[in-house]
Scaffold this motif. Sequence first.
Motif, PDB file in Angstrom:
ATOM      1  N   ALA A  91      21.258  -3.594  -1.620  1.00  0.00           N
ATOM      2  CA  ALA A  91      22.615  -3.062  -1.751  1.00  0.00           C
ATOM      3  C   ALA A  91      22.861  -2.399  -3.101  1.00  0.00           C
ATOM      4  O   ALA A  91      23.940  -1.834  -3.330  1.00  0.00           O
ATOM      5  N   GLU A  92      21.854  -2.459  -3.971  1.00  0.00           N
ATOM      6  CA  GLU A  92      22.018  -1.871  -5.306  1.00  0.00           C
ATOM      7  C   GLU A  92      22.339  -0.380  -5.205  1.00  0.00           C
ATOM      8  O   GLU A  92      21.664   0.371  -4.502  1.00  0.00           O
ATOM      9  N   GLY A  93      23.385   0.041  -5.891  1.00  0.00           N
ATOM     10  CA  GLY A  93      23.773   1.453  -5.868  1.00  0.00           C
ATOM     11  C   GLY A  93      24.774   1.794  -4.778  1.00  0.00           C
ATOM     12  O   GLY A  93      25.293   2.916  -4.747  1.00  0.00           O
ATOM     13  N   SER A  94      25.037   0.836  -3.890  1.00  0.00           N
ATOM     14  CA  SER A  94      26.011   1.100  -2.818  1.00  0.00           C
ATOM     15  C   SER A  94      27.429   0.837  -3.317  1.00  0.00           C
ATOM     16  O   SER A  94      27.650   0.078  -4.266  1.00  0.00           O
ATOM     17  N   LEU A  95      28.400   1.464  -2.676  1.00  0.00           N
ATOM     18  CA  LEU A  95      29.797   1.293  -3.037  1.00  0.00           C
ATOM     19  C   LEU A  95      30.403   0.111  -2.296  1.00  0.00           C
ATOM     20  O   LEU A  95      29.989  -0.217  -1.184  1.00  0.00           O
ATOM     21  N   THR A  96      31.387  -0.506  -2.924  1.00  0.00           N
ATOM     22  CA  THR A  96      32.189  -1.486  -2.186  1.00  0.00           C
ATOM     23  C   THR A  96      33.181  -0.696  -1.346  1.00  0.00           C
ATOM     24  O   THR A  96      33.423   0.501  -1.601  1.00  0.00           O
ATOM     25  N   ILE A  97      33.753  -1.338  -0.348  1.00  0.00           N
ATOM     26  CA  ILE A  97      34.739  -0.644   0.492  1.00  0.00           C
ATOM     27  C   ILE A  97      35.938  -0.220  -0.351  1.00  0.00           C
ATOM     28  O   ILE A  97      36.465   0.893  -0.205  1.00  0.00           O
ATOM     29  N   SER A 131      28.503  -1.070   1.259  1.00  0.00           N
ATOM     30  CA  SER A 131      28.093  -2.386   1.759  1.00  0.00           C
ATOM     31  C   SER A 131      29.305  -3.245   2.078  1.00  0.00           C
ATOM     32  O   SER A 131      30.402  -3.038   1.552  1.00  0.00           O
ATOM     33  N   GLY A 132      29.098  -4.210   2.965  1.00  0.00           N
ATOM     34  CA  GLY A 132      30.147  -5.129   3.373  1.00  0.00           C
ATOM     35  C   GLY A 132      29.585  -6.083   4.401  1.00  0.00           C
ATOM     36  O   GLY A 132      28.381  -6.075   4.680  1.00  0.00           O
ATOM     37  N   ILE A 161      33.415  -3.386   8.986  1.00  0.00           N
ATOM     38  CA  ILE A 161      32.891  -4.185   7.881  1.00  0.00           C
ATOM     39  C   ILE A 161      34.052  -4.543   6.941  1.00  0.00           C
ATOM     40  O   ILE A 161      35.041  -3.814   6.837  1.00  0.00           O
ATOM     41  N   VAL A 162      33.882  -5.676   6.282  1.00  0.00           N
ATOM     42  CA  VAL A 162      34.941  -6.224   5.433  1.00  0.00           C
ATOM     43  C   VAL A 162      34.421  -6.439   4.019  1.00  0.00           C
ATOM     44  O   VAL A 162      33.274  -6.844   3.822  1.00  0.00           O
ATOM     45  N   THR A 213      38.065  -8.301  -1.599  1.00  0.00           N
ATOM     46  CA  THR A 213      39.415  -7.735  -1.483  1.00  0.00           C
ATOM     47  C   THR A 213      39.999  -7.830  -0.074  1.00  0.00           C
ATOM     48  O   THR A 213      41.200  -7.698   0.104  1.00  0.00           O
ATOM     49  N   GLY A 214      39.117  -8.004   0.924  1.00  0.00           N
ATOM     50  CA  GLY A 214      39.595  -8.038   2.302  1.00  0.00           C
ATOM     51  C   GLY A 214      39.770  -6.664   2.915  1.00  0.00           C
ATOM     52  O   GLY A 214      40.180  -6.544   4.079  1.00  0.00           O
ATOM     53  N   ASP A 215      39.435  -5.602   2.157  1.00  0.00           N
ATOM     54  CA  ASP A 215      39.525  -4.239   2.700  1.00  0.00           C
ATOM     55  C   ASP A 215      38.564  -4.088   3.879  1.00  0.00           C
ATOM     56  O   ASP A 215      37.464  -4.658   3.883  1.00  0.00           O
TER      57      ASP A 215
END
Length: 222
Positions: free
Chosen positions: A131-137, A155-156, A174-175, A179-181
């Motif tokens: 998941a390195e380099g991936s954005l959070t939701i 990722s999520g 995906i969550v 944050t629950g986004d």
Amino acid sequence: MNTKMKRRLGVVTGVIVIVLIVVLAVVGGNSAARTVTVAEAAELKGDAKIQVSGNVVENSFSIKDDVLVFEIYDSEADPAGSTKLAVKYDGGVSATFGNDVTAICTGKKNADGVLVCSELVTKCPSKYENAEGSLTIERLLGYGDSIVDKPVKVSGSIKPGSLAGVDASERFVIVDGETGDELHVKYEGALSDEVADGSSVVLTGSLGSTGSFTATDVALEA
């Protein structure tokens, strides 16, 4: 019990055993499927029950009136896919079904040369990605319109109860665990059979103007 009664009982028992053997032989003969290759299945005539394994031809599948129609090819013996076999399946579509997934099809060919499946099993190899380099939701959505239609990794975790088959307009949600986004995801490929409720995944794809994410690749987080 006298000798006469014993003799009659023995005869009746023998008849029952013979009837059972015949019934089992008939049932077994009718249910057994002969394993063939895609090339052999394509040339086969008649309505013999067969089992054939092949990879789903990319974008060959469609669903109409709850009937799945697709084509398979032999990825090892015929990687170019010069020989294809049309398949029809009237049953539930597994979440692991999608482009290039291995499909094990059991059934009989109809007059049009289509293999009508009574049983369909799909196998998708496990796939993991860091998941390195991936954005959070949260971060992805925070970019707003500036990131729409641009290739990104996000990722999520899979929201419980959101997984659907390839025929669904939305494949899963995906969550963001912190944050629950939520992010609604569209995906036409095959999912690993290890992908389940709560699985951490890494997606490659792009965010659409409607706010849904179209994934081109889905991997389990390593």
